[in-house]
Design a protein around this motif. Structure first.
Motif, PDB file in Angstrom:
ATOM      1  N   SER A   1      66.309 -49.914  46.092  1.00  0.00           N
ATOM      2  CA  SER A   1      65.670 -49.682  47.387  1.00  0.00           C
ATOM      3  C   SER A   1      64.215 -50.117  47.307  1.00  0.00           C
ATOM      4  O   SER A   1      63.645 -50.216  46.220  1.00  0.00           O
ATOM      5  CB  SER A   1      65.772 -48.213  47.803  1.00  0.00           C
ATOM      6  N   LEU A   2      63.639 -50.342  48.481  1.00  0.00           N
ATOM      7  CA  LEU A   2      62.238 -50.745  48.520  1.00  0.00           C
ATOM      8  C   LEU A   2      61.350 -49.656  47.951  1.00  0.00           C
ATOM      9  O   LEU A   2      60.382 -49.917  47.245  1.00  0.00           O
ATOM     10  CB  LEU A   2      61.819 -51.068  49.953  1.00  0.00           C
ATOM     11  N   ALA A   3      61.693 -48.418  48.326  1.00  0.00           N
ATOM     12  CA  ALA A   3      60.910 -47.280  47.861  1.00  0.00           C
ATOM     13  C   ALA A   3      61.825 -46.091  47.723  1.00  0.00           C
ATOM     14  O   ALA A   3      62.937 -46.078  48.249  1.00  0.00           O
ATOM     15  CB  ALA A   3      59.776 -46.971  48.849  1.00  0.00           C
ATOM     16  N   SER A   4      61.360 -45.076  47.044  1.00  0.00           N
ATOM     17  CA  SER A   4      62.156 -43.880  46.817  1.00  0.00           C
ATOM     18  C   SER A   4      62.416 -43.153  48.132  1.00  0.00           C
ATOM     19  O   SER A   4      61.531 -43.048  48.973  1.00  0.00           O
ATOM     20  CB  SER A   4      61.401 -42.961  45.854  1.00  0.00           C
ATOM     21  N   GLY A   5      63.634 -42.684  48.322  1.00  0.00           N
ATOM     22  CA  GLY A   5      63.975 -41.895  49.490  1.00  0.00           C
ATOM     23  C   GLY A   5      64.430 -42.691  50.698  1.00  0.00           C
ATOM     24  O   GLY A   5      64.751 -42.118  51.722  1.00  0.00           O
ATOM     25  N   TYR A   6      64.483 -43.982  50.602  1.00  0.00           N
ATOM     26  CA  TYR A   6      64.902 -44.809  51.714  1.00  0.00           C
ATOM     27  C   TYR A   6      66.281 -45.400  51.461  1.00  0.00           C
ATOM     28  O   TYR A   6      66.909 -45.115  50.443  1.00  0.00           O
ATOM     29  CB  TYR A   6      63.852 -45.895  51.982  1.00  0.00           C
ATOM     30  N   GLU A   7      66.740 -46.222  52.401  1.00  0.00           N
ATOM     31  CA  GLU A   7      68.088 -46.758  52.279  1.00  0.00           C
ATOM     32  C   GLU A   7      68.281 -47.457  50.936  1.00  0.00           C
ATOM     33  O   GLU A   7      67.463 -48.286  50.546  1.00  0.00           O
ATOM     34  CB  GLU A   7      68.377 -47.760  53.397  1.00  0.00           C
ATOM     35  N   GLN A   8      69.358 -47.103  50.285  1.00  0.00           N
ATOM     36  CA  GLN A   8      69.693 -47.716  49.014  1.00  0.00           C
ATOM     37  C   GLN A   8      70.828 -48.709  49.211  1.00  0.00           C
ATOM     38  O   GLN A   8      71.743 -48.466  49.992  1.00  0.00           O
ATOM     39  CB  GLN A   8      70.114 -46.646  48.004  1.00  0.00           C
ATOM     40  N   TYR A   9      70.751 -49.797  48.487  1.00  0.00           N
ATOM     41  CA  TYR A   9      71.752 -50.849  48.566  1.00  0.00           C
ATOM     42  C   TYR A   9      72.485 -50.900  47.228  1.00  0.00           C
ATOM     43  O   TYR A   9      71.851 -51.012  46.173  1.00  0.00           O
ATOM     44  CB  TYR A   9      71.088 -52.187  48.896  1.00  0.00           C
ATOM     45  N   PHE A  10      73.811 -50.820  47.315  1.00  0.00           N
ATOM     46  CA  PHE A  10      74.621 -50.678  46.118  1.00  0.00           C
ATOM     47  C   PHE A  10      75.247 -51.992  45.679  1.00  0.00           C
ATOM     48  O   PHE A  10      75.594 -52.841  46.507  1.00  0.00           O
ATOM     49  CB  PHE A  10      75.746 -49.666  46.368  1.00  0.00           C
ATOM     50  N   GLY A  11      75.430 -52.108  44.371  1.00  0.00           N
ATOM     51  CA  GLY A  11      76.225 -53.191  43.817  1.00  0.00           C
ATOM     52  C   GLY A  11      77.704 -52.831  43.865  1.00  0.00           C
ATOM     53  O   GLY A  11      78.072 -51.725  44.292  1.00  0.00           O
ATOM     54  N   PRO A  12      78.571 -53.741  43.412  1.00  0.00           N
ATOM     55  CA  PRO A  12      80.023 -53.504  43.487  1.00  0.00           C
ATOM     56  C   PRO A  12      80.524 -52.484  42.467  1.00  0.00           C
ATOM     57  O   PRO A  12      81.629 -51.966  42.613  1.00  0.00           O
ATOM     58  CB  PRO A  12      80.619 -54.883  43.210  1.00  0.00           C
ATOM     59  N   GLY A  13      79.718 -52.177  41.454  1.00  0.00           N
ATOM     60  CA  GLY A  13      80.115 -51.189  40.472  1.00  0.00           C
ATOM     61  C   GLY A  13      80.862 -51.772  39.283  1.00  0.00           C
ATOM     62  O   GLY A  13      81.394 -52.888  39.344  1.00  0.00           O
ATOM     63  N   THR A  14      80.872 -51.007  38.210  1.00  0.00           N
ATOM     64  CA  THR A  14      81.667 -51.323  37.024  1.00  0.00           C
ATOM     65  C   THR A  14      82.649 -50.183  36.817  1.00  0.00           C
ATOM     66  O   THR A  14      82.241 -49.029  36.680  1.00  0.00           O
ATOM     67  CB  THR A  14      80.794 -51.451  35.762  1.00  0.00           C
ATOM     68  N   ARG A  15      83.934 -50.528  36.817  1.00  0.00           N
ATOM     69  CA  ARG A  15      84.958 -49.491  36.577  1.00  0.00           C
ATOM     70  C   ARG A  15      85.190 -49.391  35.085  1.00  0.00           C
ATOM     71  O   ARG A  15      85.674 -50.341  34.464  1.00  0.00           O
ATOM     72  CB  ARG A  15      86.250 -49.819  37.304  1.00  0.00           C
ATOM     73  N   LEU A  16      84.849 -48.250  34.510  1.00  0.00           N
ATOM     74  CA  LEU A  16      85.030 -48.016  33.073  1.00  0.00           C
ATOM     75  C   LEU A  16      86.231 -47.113  32.845  1.00  0.00           C
ATOM     76  O   LEU A  16      86.337 -46.052  33.463  1.00  0.00           O
ATOM     77  CB  LEU A  16      83.782 -47.353  32.480  1.00  0.00           C
ATOM     78  N   THR A  17      87.107 -47.544  31.955  1.00  0.00           N
ATOM     79  CA  THR A  17      88.238 -46.724  31.528  1.00  0.00           C
ATOM     80  C   THR A  17      88.103 -46.487  30.033  1.00  0.00           C
ATOM     81  O   THR A  17      88.022 -47.447  29.253  1.00  0.00           O
ATOM     82  CB  THR A  17      89.581 -47.407  31.826  1.00  0.00           C
ATOM     83  N   VAL A  18      88.071 -45.214  29.649  1.00  0.00           N
ATOM     84  CA  VAL A  18      87.985 -44.848  28.236  1.00  0.00           C
ATOM     85  C   VAL A  18      89.337 -44.270  27.822  1.00  0.00           C
ATOM     86  O   VAL A  18      89.822 -43.304  28.425  1.00  0.00           O
ATOM     87  CB  VAL A  18      86.868 -43.820  27.988  1.00  0.00           C
ATOM     88  N   THR A  19      89.949 -44.894  26.812  1.00  0.00           N
ATOM     89  CA  THR A  19      91.297 -44.461  26.395  1.00  0.00           C
ATOM     90  C   THR A  19      91.246 -43.763  25.027  1.00  0.00           C
ATOM     91  O   THR A  19      90.238 -43.846  24.312  1.00  0.00           O
ATOM     92  CB  THR A  19      92.244 -45.652  26.305  1.00  0.00           C
TER      93      THR A  19
END
Lengths: 113, 114
Positions: free
Chosen positions: A95-113
């Protein structure tokens, strides 16, 4: 404008192994966040950076999780050693600054076996 | 401690009708509220927000209503479209705090059927 980039998109590891995730925020965004999202729950903040300084890491399990943001741009999140309960999607946001709209990435799906 | 609650895990609505998604919060310090939409295998995307000094904010088909006394907000989608089918997260932040941490609800899965 390019969005938040994350890699890898998927990762499968065995418990006690280590893993690292990478994030590149939107250009010009000073604030960067790492979230953990467990299936069926909302994202939970792990750590927040303002430029390259840590603002909030109160919910980061510091015995196994670490994160850094060198030069105030890219960031890496590391888990060592991984546990079964670390299976989740790890989201990076900026985000541009704390407390404002946040823009997310697609994420990383982690599987621990 | 769940400070933001979305008590309906799922909602099913016919295309063209209104979708109403609800959210409750417990922390009176929250002064800014956001809705995010999430498709499978993607990160959440910002949809609409509202400041605590307002009780309504509208953006096209999306309207968010805030009832501060009840600590309740709702997202209205009119008319609903099949492309609106996604998980919707409510989030809140206390902008007055130095941390600016977003607190998320568990999400509501909206399904819009033809």
């Amino acid at each position: 404008e390019a969005g938040v980039a994350q890699s890898p998109r998927y990762k499968i590891i065995e418990k006690r192994q280590s893993v690292a995730f990478w994030c590149n925020p939107i250009s010009g965004h000073a604030t960067l966040y790492w979230y953990q999202q467990i299936l069926g729950q909302g994202p939970k903040l792990l750590i927040q950076f303002q430029n390259n300084g840590v603002v909030d890491d109160s919910q980061l399990p510091k015995d196994r999780f670490s994160a850094e943001r060198l030069k105030g741009v890219d960031s890496t999140l590391k888990i060592q050693p991984a546990k079964l309960e670390d299976s989740a999607v790890y989201l990076c946001a900026s985000s541009l600054a704390s407390g404002y709209e946040q823009y997310f990435g697609p994420g990383t799906r982690l599987t621990v076996t | 401690d769940q400070q933001v609650k979305q008590n309906s895990p799922s909602l099913s609505v016919q295309e063209g009708r209104i979708s109403i998604l609800n959210c409750d919060y417990t922390n009176s310090m929250f002064d800014y509220f956001l809705w995010y939409k999430k498709y499978p295998a993607e990160g959440p995307t910002f949809l609409i927000s509202i400041s605590s000094i307002k009780d309504k904010n509208e953006d096209g088909r999306f309207t968010v209503f805030l009832n501060k006394s009840a600590k309740h907000l709702s997202l209205h989608i009119v008319p609903s479209q099949p492309g609106d089918s996604a998980v919707y997260f409510c989030a809140a932040v206390a902008r007055g705090s130095t941390l600016g941490r977003l607190y998320f609800g568990r999400g509501t899965q909206l399904t819009v059927w033809p």
